[in-house]
Design an enzyme around this catalytic site. Sequence first.
Site, short mmCIF file in Angstrom:
data_model
loop_
_atom_site.label_atom_id
_atom_site.label_comp_id
_atom_site.label_asym_id
_atom_site.label_seq_id
_atom_site.Cartn_x
_atom_site.Cartn_y
_atom_site.Cartn_z
N PRO A 119 0.85 -1.20 0.00
CA PRO A 119 0.00 0.00 0.00
C PRO A 119 0.89 1.26 0.00
O PRO A 119 1.50 1.59 1.01
CB PRO A 119 -0.81 -0.14 1.29
CG PRO A 119 -0.05 -1.08 2.15
CD PRO A 119 0.85 -1.91 1.28
N ASP A 175 5.73 2.52 2.43
CA ASP A 175 4.81 1.39 2.66
C ASP A 175 3.94 1.75 3.87
O ASP A 175 4.45 1.84 5.00
CB ASP A 175 5.67 0.13 2.94
CG ASP A 175 4.84 -1.13 3.11
OD1 ASP A 175 3.63 -1.01 3.43
OD2 ASP A 175 5.41 -2.22 2.95
N HIS A 176 2.67 1.93 3.63
CA HIS A 176 1.78 2.40 4.69
C HIS A 176 1.55 1.35 5.78
O HIS A 176 1.04 1.64 6.86
CB HIS A 176 0.44 2.84 4.08
CG HIS A 176 -0.24 3.93 4.86
ND1 HIS A 176 0.15 4.31 6.12
CD2 HIS A 176 -1.29 4.73 4.55
CE1 HIS A 176 -0.62 5.28 6.56
NE2 HIS A 176 -1.51 5.56 5.64
N ARG A 177 1.95 0.09 5.53
CA ARG A 177 1.83 -0.92 6.59
C ARG A 177 2.87 -0.68 7.68
O ARG A 177 2.72 -1.11 8.81
CB ARG A 177 2.08 -2.33 6.00
CG ARG A 177 1.02 -2.79 5.04
CD ARG A 177 1.45 -4.08 4.37
NE ARG A 177 2.69 -3.90 3.61
CZ ARG A 177 3.31 -4.88 2.94
NH1 ARG A 177 2.81 -6.10 2.97
NH2 ARG A 177 4.42 -4.65 2.28
#
Length: 412
Positions: free
Chosen positions: A207, A385-387
Amino acid sequence: MLKEILLPDLGEGISSADVSEVLISPGDNVSIDDIILVLESEKASMEIPSEEKGVIKKVFVSAGDQVKTGEILIMMEVSPGPKVTKEKTEEKIAPKKQKDQKISTTSKEKIESETKGKTFASPGVRRLARELEIVLSQVKATGPKGRITKEDLHGDIKQKMAQGLGVSIRVQPKIDFSEWGEIETKQLTKIQKITGDRLQQAWQTIPHVTQFDEADISILNTKREKLKTEGQKKNIKVTFLPFIMKAVIKTLKEFPSFNSSLDYQGKNLVIKNYYNLGIAVDTPTGLIVPVIKNVDKKSINTLSKELMDISERARLGKLKPGELKGGSFTISSLGGIGGTYFTPIINPPEVAIMGVSKSIWKPIYNHKSKEIIPTYTMPFSLSYDHRVIDGALGAAFTSFFSKVVLDSTTFD
Ligand code: CAO
C-alpha cells in the site's frame, strides 16, 4: 454383462493414434458420453466417450501407447439401458473436425447441457493443466463446443493470482491496433520484463503513499559548484546526487523505520544498521538499480566516483549480480532530466523510496524579513509502505530531510 470396449473408427482415414490420457481406472463408474480416453493423432486430438453405462473392470491401454481401430481398450460391466448410436459417438470423437463450423443456438444449448459436469479440452491443454495443477472442471470454457482452451487456463491463473492478492487484474484483450493505422511492434527487453514484473508486484502488494515536498538547495548549490570545479580537475563529475545521498542517510538515522524491511511473515520490522542506497539508473535496455554500499562512511568525492562507475557499467550491462542486492533505501533521481514530482514505486523488500526532481529558482517570500528571496528549490517525493510507516512519519521525514539539506554542515 461383461463387455470389451474397442477403439471405434476414428474417421478421416485415421487408423491409429497415441493415447495421451487415460481418464478412467478399474472400479470407476462411467455414464454414457463420459470421456474415457484422450487420443492424439497426426491430424487431430480426440476424446473418446463411453458408449455404455457401467463399471470399469480392466484397462488395457496406458498413456503413450499406440492404439489401432478395433483394438480392445477396456473391459466393462455394462448396466442395462439405452446405448449410444454409432453416429453420435463419431460426432463426439471428432471435435476438431467441427471446430470452425458455426454452432446454432439450439445445438449450442444442447452441447452446454451435454457437457455440464464434464470437461472438454485438447490433450495439450490437459497436459498444461496438469503441469500447472489446475482442476479443469473449475475452468470457464470459451472454446467451441464448450472446450477449454489454453487462453482459458491463462485467464484462470490470472484470476486466481488476482484473487489471492485481493486485487482485480483486467486481462488485456487481443486487439488489432493496425485497424486504426500503421503500427510497429517492438519486443520488450529482458530487463524491461524483469523490472516490469517486479514493479507490478510491488505496486499491487504494497500500500503506497507518496508525500511531496521541496527543499531549499541554495546553500548546497554553492557547495556543489565548488566541489564540481575541484572535481573537474581530477576527472570526477560531482552532481547533486551524492549530497542528496548524504542528506538521506542523516534522515534515515533519525527515522530508522524507513531503513527497514518487513520479515517474510510480515510480523516483524527488520531495522538495518547499515546504509546501502539503491540508485535507479536509466539505461538503453531499461531501468537498473545498483546498490552503493555503506554510503554513511563515504565522502562526496568517493560517492561521485562510485556513481560515475556504476552508472557507466549499468549502461554497458557490466554490473555484477552482487551489486544489485542488499539495498536498504532507494533514490530515483530525474533531476538531470526534468519534471516536477513523481510517484516512485517502492523497491521491495525496502519500505521507502525517494524520487528527486529538477530544481528551479523560485521567488520565496520570507515573512520575517518581509523580502522575496530567490531560492534554488528541489522538488522531491517520498513513497512509503503504509503498513510500516504512518502519514505523520512520512511528512516528518520529508520536513527533516529539507532541514538537513539546508544545513551547510551536512556535507562536511
Ligand atoms: N536539480 C538540478 N539539477 C540536477 C538535479 C536536480 N535535482 N539532479 C541532477 N542535476 C544536474 C546534475 O548536477 C548535472 O549537472 P552538471 O552537468 O552541472 O553537473 C546534470 O543534472 C546531469 O546529471 P546526471 O543525471 O548526469 O547525474 P546524476 O548524478 O544527477 O544522476 C543517474 C545519475 C545515474 C541517477 C542518472 O543519470 C539517471 O540515470 N537518472 C534516471 C533515473 C531514472 O530513470 N529514474 C526513474 C525511475 S522510475 O521510478
